[in-house]
Design an enzyme around this catalytic site. Structure first.
Site, PDB file in Angstrom:
ATOM      1  N   GLY A  33      -6.920   0.654   7.306  1.00  0.00           N
ATOM      2  CA  GLY A  33      -6.328   1.409   8.407  1.00  0.00           C
ATOM      3  C   GLY A  33      -6.319   0.594   9.689  1.00  0.00           C
ATOM      4  O   GLY A  33      -6.742  -0.573   9.704  1.00  0.00           O
TER       5      GLY A  33
ATOM      6  N   HIS B  93      29.891  10.840  -5.986  1.00  0.00           N
ATOM      7  CA  HIS B  93      29.414  10.564  -7.336  1.00  0.00           C
ATOM      8  C   HIS B  93      29.965   9.220  -7.791  1.00  0.00           C
ATOM      9  O   HIS B  93      31.129   8.941  -7.576  1.00  0.00           O
ATOM     10  CB  HIS B  93      29.907  11.650  -8.296  1.00  0.00           C
ATOM     11  CG  HIS B  93      29.534  11.369  -9.725  1.00  0.00           C
ATOM     12  ND1 HIS B  93      28.252  11.558 -10.196  1.00  0.00           N
ATOM     13  CD2 HIS B  93      30.255  10.887 -10.765  1.00  0.00           C
ATOM     14  CE1 HIS B  93      28.204  11.218 -11.485  1.00  0.00           C
ATOM     15  NE2 HIS B  93      29.405  10.808 -11.850  1.00  0.00           N
TER      16      HIS B  93
HETATM   17  P1  AMP Z   1      -3.843   3.522   5.741  1.00  0.00           P
HETATM   18  O1  AMP Z   1      -4.511   4.291   6.843  1.00  0.00           O
HETATM   19  O2  AMP Z   1      -2.584   4.142   5.200  1.00  0.00           O
HETATM   20  O3  AMP Z   1      -3.664   2.074   6.062  1.00  0.00           O
HETATM   21  O4  AMP Z   1      -4.857   3.595   4.513  1.00  0.00           O
HETATM   22  C1  AMP Z   1      -6.151   3.060   4.512  1.00  0.00           C
HETATM   23  C2  AMP Z   1      -6.782   3.429   3.184  1.00  0.00           C
HETATM   24  O5  AMP Z   1      -8.047   2.782   3.097  1.00  0.00           O
HETATM   25  C3  AMP Z   1      -7.040   4.931   3.017  1.00  0.00           C
HETATM   26  O6  AMP Z   1      -6.568   5.346   1.770  1.00  0.00           O
HETATM   27  C4  AMP Z   1      -8.559   5.043   3.101  1.00  0.00           C
HETATM   28  O7  AMP Z   1      -9.081   6.078   2.300  1.00  0.00           O
HETATM   29  C5  AMP Z   1      -9.011   3.689   2.567  1.00  0.00           C
HETATM   30  N1  AMP Z   1     -10.344   3.298   3.017  1.00  0.00           N
HETATM   31  C6  AMP Z   1     -10.896   3.495   4.241  1.00  0.00           C
HETATM   32  N2  AMP Z   1     -12.154   2.981   4.292  1.00  0.00           N
HETATM   33  C7  AMP Z   1     -12.413   2.441   3.066  1.00  0.00           C
HETATM   34  C8  AMP Z   1     -13.509   1.747   2.471  1.00  0.00           C
HETATM   35  N3  AMP Z   1     -14.627   1.517   3.165  1.00  0.00           N
HETATM   36  N4  AMP Z   1     -13.407   1.326   1.193  1.00  0.00           N
HETATM   37  C9  AMP Z   1     -12.253   1.533   0.494  1.00  0.00           C
HETATM   38  N5  AMP Z   1     -11.191   2.193   0.989  1.00  0.00           N
HETATM   39  C10 AMP Z   1     -11.236   2.638   2.250  1.00  0.00           C
END
Ligand code: AMP
Ligand code: FAD
Length: 477
Positions: free
Chosen positions: A280, A453
């Site tokens: 994120g 179509h």
């Molecule tokens: P986005 O905000 O779309 O870039 O997604 C980030 C993703 O990373 C989300 O699906 C979160 O659940 C995941 N995420 C956040 N922290 C962790 C972590 N410590 N380990 C693995 N996945 C994570």
């Protein structure tokens, strides 16, 4: 005060939220400056922010190149085309870099044409109406401006257990600029960015393992769509491990040993050559606000704004990734434009209920409005229509029959509540659904709209029909 230092509007940040704000303000006849400090790896400064330099645009360039590779390897034979494709990664990366250069250069051309003053360097809000500008050469000036727009964007979130080292443990920007294909690639986070980058390198031949902390895949998406997406990504060869919590990452002899736990076992080890941390992004406001600026941040670091992007400080506005809402370029753009119009005394609004989301993988994923689980939770009675691309003549001709269009409409007044698409050109197809929702169209309006179509867009037409069990080209369930 020299005329050069006095403006109607100063925009801090020249990404997809800031530069449209500057352009629209200039179109509105205002005197505008846009300050941006972005530095490329070669030290050059460009406008365009994350999106053009290190996000949307370079990622789409590589997704396009590698999808062509994948199609050549896996689909051409079905068309009766026999070919051997080899990869020249350096050429692919030169193309990516050249697209970025053209697009970022384009912003300067737009500024010039509109009369926006581009200022390279750092901007800091001293107080409403006063911005400190530190140019790239170190010189400092105070700009006077009636209105100030903050558009400082976001940066990748770091993971304490796997800190970036820029070489083996990298962020999304570095992952777009790799000059060799990693044999083993780890991706932490199965979000939009992780999936797009994982797809790029998987198609280029990397063994890709994606570790996602949540037990559900793509929890932000409609769950029927997410289920299909997981199936398709696994088919591509992405090894997606859900409920996987990373506790450590150790770089040794050029490889990264990642320790994680999931439901099956604690402290498992995964060894990769590169590890992309894509968990994120966080709002970026470091050095943006002088004490007493009057602008406040929420506990997560976002600048607090109202519906119209006003901060708590008089005539100071904030737009894009540094404020609440989805971190998407088009959301920031509309906010920038809205603010520039409001400043000029014109009408402006952003319809946050109709912001499309797109994941540019193959199959592509796009949606607008509520997911089925959200509608269900709201208690509103609804109907669902699904059209599978397997029933589309155009999708068959394209060898792209995976996926579907799903439309959710209210049972009472037929309002379109959400449209969820997984399949070819989903990101383009969703535009029709966005327009329909923007115009408060009903499912019946879509049913009565003529679609050419054979096109993929018939999928939306048929999904709308299917919501009333009146689909013609697929079985009504
Ligand atoms: P986005 O905000 O779309 O870039 O997604 C980030 C993703 O990373 C989300 O699906 C979160 O659940 C995941 N995420 C956040 N922290 C962790 C972590 N410590 N380990 C693995 N996945 C994570
Ligand atoms: P930014 O683009 O981050 O721009 C902010 C600018 O402000 C930067 O240039 C920064 O250097 C500058 N700045 C910050 N503080 C100061 C200061 N004090 N003084 C001067 N300058 C300053 N979104 C989509 O909609 N579609 C996509 O396909 C997509 N793909 C993405 C792929 C990747 C790999 C990544 C990382 C992101 C992607 N995004 C995508 C998200 C998108 O890039 C962001 O939502 C968008 O860039 C946000 O725009 P912004 O203008 O708010 O901020």
């Amino acid at each position: 005060m020299a005329d050069l230092d006095s403006f109607d509007v100063v925009v801090i940040g020249g990404g997809p939220a800031g530069y449209p704000a500057a352009l629209r303000a200039a179109q509105n006849g205002l005197k505008v400056a846009c300050i941006d400090e972005w530095k490329n790896r070669d030290g050059s400064g460009t406008f365009g922010g994350t999106c053009l330099n290190a996000g949307c645009i370079p990622s789409k360039a590589l997704l396009e190149s590698t999808e062509l590779l994948h199609r050549a390897q896996h689909e051409f034979a079905a068309h009766g085309l026999n070919t051997q494709v080899t990869v020249d990664l350096a050429a692919m990366q030169r193309r990516r870099a050249s697209i970025v250069k053209t697009m970022t250069g384009g912003i300067l051309a737009l500024f010039k044409a509109a009369g926006v003053v581009p200022l390279r360097g750092h901007g800091r809000l001293l107080q409403p109406g006063r911005v400190e500008y530190t140019a790239d050469d170190g010189s400092v000036r105070t700009l006077v401006s009636k209105d100030v727009v903050l558009a400082s964007g976001s940066v990748p979130t770091a993971l304490r257990s796997a800190p970036f080292d820029g070489v083996a443990i990298i962020d999304s920007w570095s992952a777009l600029e790799l000059d060799a294909i990693p044999k083993r690639l780890g991706v932490i986070g199965a979000g939009v960015i992780g999936l797009e980058l994982g797809s790029v390198w998987r198609r280029l031949g990397s063994e890709v393992v994606v570790l996602e902390a949540l037990p559900d895949f793509l929890a932000i998406a409609d769950s029927q769509l997410a289920k299909e997406a997981l199936r398709q990504f696994r088919k591509l060869g992405l090894d997606i491990r859900l409920g996987a919590r990373v506790s450590a990452a150790e770089v040794k002899d050029g490889a990264v040993a990642v320790t994680y736990s999931d439901a099956s076992a604690a402290d498992q080890t995964l060894t990769v050559d590169k590890l992309i941390v894509a968990i994120g992004r966080r709002p970026f406001t470091e050095g943006l606000l002088a004490p007493g600026s009057g602008v406040e941040l929420d506990p997560r670091g976002f600048i607090i704004v109202d519906e119209q992007c006003r901060t708590g400080a008089a005539r100071v506005w904030a737009v894009g990734d540094c404020v609440r809402g989805p971190m998407l370029a088009h959301k920031g753009k509309e906010e920038g434009v809205m603010v520039a119009d409001l400043i000029a005394g014109r009408y402006g609004e952003v319809n946050y209920a109709a912001v499309p989301s797109v994941i540019y993988t193959a199959p592509e994923i796009a949606w607008v409005g509520a997911t089925e689980q959200q509608v269900k939770a709201s208690g509103r009675a609804y109907k669902v229509g699904v059209f599978p691309f397997a029933a589309s003549g155009r999708a068959r001709a394209m060898e792209a029959t995976a996926g579907f269009v799903k439309l959710i409409a209210a049972a009472d007044d037929d309002a379109i509540l959400g449209v969820h698409i997984i399949g070819p050109l989903a990101g383009e197809l969703v535009a029709e659904a966005v327009l329909a929702m923007e115009y408060s169209a009903s499912a019946e309006d879509l049913q009565r709209t003529i679609h050419a179509h054979p096109t993929l867009s018939e999928g939306l037409h048929e999904a709308a029909l299917a919501a009333d069990k009146r689909a013609i080209d697929s079985i009504n369930r």
